[in-house]
Design a protein around this motif. Sequence first.
Motif, PDB file in Angstrom:
ATOM      1  N   ASN A 158       0.802  -1.104  -0.129  1.00  0.00           N
ATOM      2  CA  ASN A 158      -0.153  -0.088   0.253  1.00  0.00           C
ATOM      3  C   ASN A 158       0.781   1.187   0.092  1.00  0.00           C
ATOM      4  OD1 ASN A 158      -2.450  -1.298   0.114  1.00  0.00           O
ATOM      5  ND2 ASN A 158      -2.463  -1.681   2.235  1.00  0.00           N
ATOM      6  N   TYR A 159       2.178   1.231  -0.146  1.00  0.00           N
ATOM      7  CA  TYR A 159       3.037   2.139  -0.002  1.00  0.00           C
ATOM      8  C   TYR A 159       3.226   2.930  -1.375  1.00  0.00           C
ATOM      9  CZ  TYR A 159       6.789   5.410   0.722  1.00  0.00           C
ATOM     10  OH  TYR A 159       7.608   6.497   0.983  1.00  0.00           O
ATOM     11  N   GLY A 160       3.474   4.052  -1.791  1.00  0.00           N
ATOM     12  CA  GLY A 160       3.899   4.533  -3.156  1.00  0.00           C
ATOM     13  C   GLY A 160       2.758   5.471  -3.513  1.00  0.00           C
ATOM     14  N   ILE A 161       2.901   6.187  -4.495  1.00  0.00           N
ATOM     15  CA  ILE A 161       1.892   6.912  -5.324  1.00  0.00           C
ATOM     16  C   ILE A 161       1.608   5.946  -6.763  1.00  0.00           C
ATOM     17  CG2 ILE A 161       1.484   9.031  -6.399  1.00  0.00           C
ATOM     18  CD1 ILE A 161       3.308  10.358  -4.691  1.00  0.00           C
ATOM     19  N   GLU A 162       0.536   5.447  -6.689  1.00  0.00           N
ATOM     20  CA  GLU A 162       0.069   4.610  -7.874  1.00  0.00           C
ATOM     21  C   GLU A 162      -1.411   4.392  -7.543  1.00  0.00           C
ATOM     22  OE1 GLU A 162       1.657   0.708  -8.247  1.00  0.00           O
ATOM     23  OE2 GLU A 162       3.856   1.426  -7.846  1.00  0.00           O
ATOM     24  N   PRO A 209      -4.067   3.525  -1.407  1.00  0.00           N
ATOM     25  CA  PRO A 209      -5.137   4.327  -0.561  1.00  0.00           C
ATOM     26  C   PRO A 209      -4.820   5.899  -0.425  1.00  0.00           C
ATOM     27  CG  PRO A 209      -3.755   2.489   0.628  1.00  0.00           C
ATOM     28  CD  PRO A 209      -3.198   2.583  -0.534  1.00  0.00           C
ATOM     29  N   ALA A 210      -3.683   6.527  -0.900  1.00  0.00           N
ATOM     30  CA  ALA A 210      -3.518   7.792  -1.057  1.00  0.00           C
ATOM     31  C   ALA A 210      -3.373   8.748   0.433  1.00  0.00           C
ATOM     32  CB  ALA A 210      -4.639   8.660  -1.937  1.00  0.00           C
ATOM     33  N   ASN A 211      -2.650   7.902   1.347  1.00  0.00           N
ATOM     34  CA  ASN A 211      -2.382   8.570   2.591  1.00  0.00           C
ATOM     35  C   ASN A 211      -0.955   9.266   2.349  1.00  0.00           C
ATOM     36  OD1 ASN A 211      -4.797   7.420   3.825  1.00  0.00           O
ATOM     37  ND2 ASN A 211      -3.510   5.454   3.945  1.00  0.00           N
ATOM     38  N   PHE A 212      -0.747  10.558   2.577  1.00  0.00           N
ATOM     39  CA  PHE A 212       0.334  11.104   2.407  1.00  0.00           C
ATOM     40  C   PHE A 212       0.495  12.505   3.011  1.00  0.00           C
ATOM     41  CE2 PHE A 212      -2.200  12.392  -1.182  1.00  0.00           C
ATOM     42  CZ  PHE A 212      -1.832  13.381  -1.578  1.00  0.00           C
ATOM     43  N   ILE A 213       1.345  13.034   3.091  1.00  0.00           N
ATOM     44  CA  ILE A 213       1.642  14.670   3.608  1.00  0.00           C
ATOM     45  C   ILE A 213       2.531  15.341   2.588  1.00  0.00           C
ATOM     46  CG2 ILE A 213       1.459  14.191   5.927  1.00  0.00           C
ATOM     47  CD1 ILE A 213       4.649  14.149   5.949  1.00  0.00           C
ATOM     48  N   TYR A 231      -0.077  20.204   4.089  1.00  0.00           N
ATOM     49  CA  TYR A 231      -1.216  19.374   3.945  1.00  0.00           C
ATOM     50  C   TYR A 231      -1.216  17.842   4.245  1.00  0.00           C
ATOM     51  CZ  TYR A 231      -2.137  23.322   0.551  1.00  0.00           C
ATOM     52  OH  TYR A 231      -2.395  24.639   0.106  1.00  0.00           O
ATOM     53  N   SER A 232      -2.011  17.399   4.739  1.00  0.00           N
ATOM     54  CA  SER A 232      -2.206  16.075   5.277  1.00  0.00           C
ATOM     55  C   SER A 232      -3.358  15.337   4.642  1.00  0.00           C
ATOM     56  CB  SER A 232      -2.141  15.947   6.934  1.00  0.00           C
ATOM     57  OG  SER A 232      -2.303  14.648   7.227  1.00  0.00           O
TER      58      SER A 232
END
Length: 92
Positions: free
Chosen positions: A40-44, A48-52, A71-72
């Motif tokens: 679930n890690y990374g931008i693809e 889930p799109a959990n990021f700061i 931004y969170s």
Amino acid sequence: MLQVLHMGIHASQLMGYEQIVNSIDFITKNSAKTLHIEENYGIEKGKPANFIVLSAENEYEAIRKQAVVTYSFRNGKLIAKTCPSPSVLAVF
């Protein structure tokens, strides 16, 4: 986590620019591996799109300046926004 990373850099005497830039992996990619959430890690698409978003130009500046989280996002939705306080350089 940036504060912990900053102390770790000093304690382990990482001095080179590349070492400092690459140290961000300790609190991002390597943390995901340790927690077994790599899938679930990374931008693809489909993740889930959990990021700061940090107020820094790059990894080095984020660590050096202890950048503010501007931004969170959680599950693709904005959950917090911070406006960094302005800095003014006074010349005497």
